[in-house]
Scaffold this motif. Sequence first.
Motif, PDB file in Angstrom:
ATOM      1  N   THR A   1       5.244 -46.658  25.189  1.00 53.23           N
ATOM      2  CA  THR A   1       4.868 -47.912  24.554  1.00 53.23           C
ATOM      3  C   THR A   1       3.356 -48.052  24.431  1.00 53.23           C
ATOM      4  OG1 THR A   1       4.628 -49.173  26.612  1.00 53.23           O
ATOM      5  CG2 THR A   1       6.851 -49.001  25.681  1.00 53.23           C
TER       6      THR A   1
ATOM      7  N   ASN B   1      14.296 -47.450  28.737  1.00 48.25           N
ATOM      8  CA  ASN B   1      14.285 -48.809  29.298  1.00 48.25           C
ATOM      9  C   ASN B   1      15.125 -48.926  30.562  1.00 48.25           C
ATOM     10  OD1 ASN B   1      12.588 -49.905  27.370  1.00 48.25           O
ATOM     11  ND2 ASN B   1      14.253 -50.632  26.064  1.00 48.25           N
TER      12      ASN B   1
ATOM     13  N   PRO C   1       4.967 -53.104  23.814  1.00 50.95           N
ATOM     14  CA  PRO C   1       5.908 -52.860  22.734  1.00 50.95           C
ATOM     15  C   PRO C   1       5.985 -51.383  22.347  1.00 50.95           C
ATOM     16  CG  PRO C   1       4.382 -54.626  22.199  1.00 50.95           C
ATOM     17  CD  PRO C   1       3.830 -53.926  23.393  1.00 50.95           C
TER      18      PRO C   1
ATOM     19  N   LEU D   1      12.046 -54.632  22.842  1.00 52.94           N
ATOM     20  CA  LEU D   1      11.897 -54.823  24.275  1.00 52.94           C
ATOM     21  C   LEU D   1      13.186 -55.411  24.845  1.00 52.94           C
ATOM     22  CD1 LEU D   1       8.327 -56.402  24.544  1.00 52.94           C
ATOM     23  CD2 LEU D   1       9.014 -54.130  25.303  1.00 52.94           C
TER      24      LEU D   1
ATOM     25  N   ALA E   1      12.312 -57.630  29.945  1.00 50.36           N
ATOM     26  CA  ALA E   1      11.006 -56.947  29.915  1.00 50.36           C
ATOM     27  C   ALA E   1       9.999 -57.734  30.745  1.00 50.36           C
ATOM     28  CB  ALA E   1      10.500 -56.815  28.482  1.00 50.36           C
TER      29      ALA E   1
ATOM     30  N   ALA F   1       4.426 -57.252  28.843  1.00 53.80           N
ATOM     31  CA  ALA F   1       4.917 -56.616  27.620  1.00 53.80           C
ATOM     32  C   ALA F   1       5.243 -57.669  26.568  1.00 53.80           C
ATOM     33  CB  ALA F   1       6.139 -55.765  27.926  1.00 53.80           C
ATOM     34  N   LYS F   2       5.844 -58.768  26.996  1.00 53.13           N
ATOM     35  CA  LYS F   2       6.157 -59.849  26.061  1.00 53.13           C
ATOM     36  C   LYS F   2       4.881 -60.471  25.505  1.00 53.13           C
ATOM     37  CE  LYS F   2      10.519 -61.078  28.366  1.00 53.13           C
ATOM     38  NZ  LYS F   2      11.226 -62.146  29.137  1.00 53.13           N
TER      39      LYS F   2
ATOM     40  N   GLN G   1       3.474 -58.132  22.968  1.00 52.03           N
ATOM     41  CA  GLN G   1       4.299 -58.165  21.760  1.00 52.03           C
ATOM     42  C   GLN G   1       3.913 -59.339  20.873  1.00 52.03           C
ATOM     43  OE1 GLN G   1       7.320 -55.969  20.901  1.00 52.03           O
ATOM     44  NE2 GLN G   1       6.421 -56.824  19.032  1.00 52.03           N
TER      45      GLN G   1
END
Length: 434
Positions: free
Chosen positions: A146, A346, A354, A362, A366, A370-371, A374
């Motif tokens: 990612t 994952n 992402p 995702l 997650a 990471a969110k 994103q």
Amino acid sequence: MKTSHRTLGAALAALALAASTSCGSGSEPAAGDGTVTLSFLVDNSQATLDTAKAMADAFMKANPTIKIETESRPGGTEGDNIVKTRLSTGDMSDVFWYNSGSLLQALNPAQTMVDLTNDPVLAKVQKDFLPVVTQAGKVYGVPTGTAGGGGILYNRKVYEKLGLEVPKTWDEFMANNEKIKADGITPVISTFKDTWTSQLFVLGDFYNVQAANPTFAQDYTAGKAKFATTPAAVAGFQHLADVHAKGYLNEGFGSATNDQGMKMLVEGKGAHYPMLSFQLPPLLAEYPQAATDIGFFGIPGTDPAKNGATIWEPAGIYIAKTTEHLDAAKKFLAFVASPEAADAVNKVVAPAGPYRIEGAELPDDAIQVAKDLQAYIDKGATAPALEFLSPVKGPSLEQITVAVGSGLTPPAEGAAQYDKDVEKQAKQLGLAGW
């Protein structure tokens, strides 16, 4: 851990992930039982090895006539040299994992790698990733793992306790720091024993540099733009000086390590840590709360309307020109660049950001960083770190940023020192304009 352009890329890419698998074709040499074996070289970080196994197992389950043999190499400069030597001597594995971005140039891809330009292998690769695996207009790799963010990791529990909002300008960030300090919590964590960590206020600020100077990367590579004479570029050095001058740093920051800094952040003893999102997944086994308690935001600039984040692109997987299994190698890369591969990974390694594959989403669980990253990508408010756009990065940046961040060197002087450092490296590369 020494991390200049070369080793930072290697360290990040090691955390960023790598993968393995492949597939064969009837026209290629096969074993007596009809199987085709591909060799796959990866670095020896645990995240890489875990990812490689997850992808290989998933691929081989769907393609039982394909065998993947994964071998590992060291990370850092030693690993770089192994990759270069094996490519130059024709002894490279069929496929291999390596950095994307400017480090790719040093491998002379036109002579050592298979050109994938317009190949169906790239069908699901996000188009804005392709420049970092491209040299002289030719595409050579697919993303593995990612993207990651380079900016501020922050403790969301501290923010909630103090009623703070994510800052969109540097002034707002400093105001948050003042409130955090007043509450007895370290506002900004610095870990200068691991000197590479001192670079994030400069390297992670590139989104703001590009927003103010859209052609900076090209002009910088051509010797036309300098850090010391570009106000937006000097700002990163100024940020280092600002947080030190205000007394926002942790006690003993000069001897603190990256591991200690991450622990401080997760435990809420420090509120902010200029760092990479790739640092979070390895902590989850010991600190599961990091998945939700730690968030990410880009280093704030001066204009809230242009708020964004700098990202580190994933590593790439490439095919050596010496492979005798070209069709199989391409099928391998097509699997790596697919949502199915992301799903397999994952289940084993928490994504730090992402994916750069269309359709690779995702997971619902997650980690927060990471969110957060994103969200920046979804609104188009990201820029690759400068090292993905230019081969020029002086080897002494981490020493310069330690000095500036420790109050020993004024920021403008640090930027000027870095320009001199960069000049030496650009001349060694033989770049025009230097």
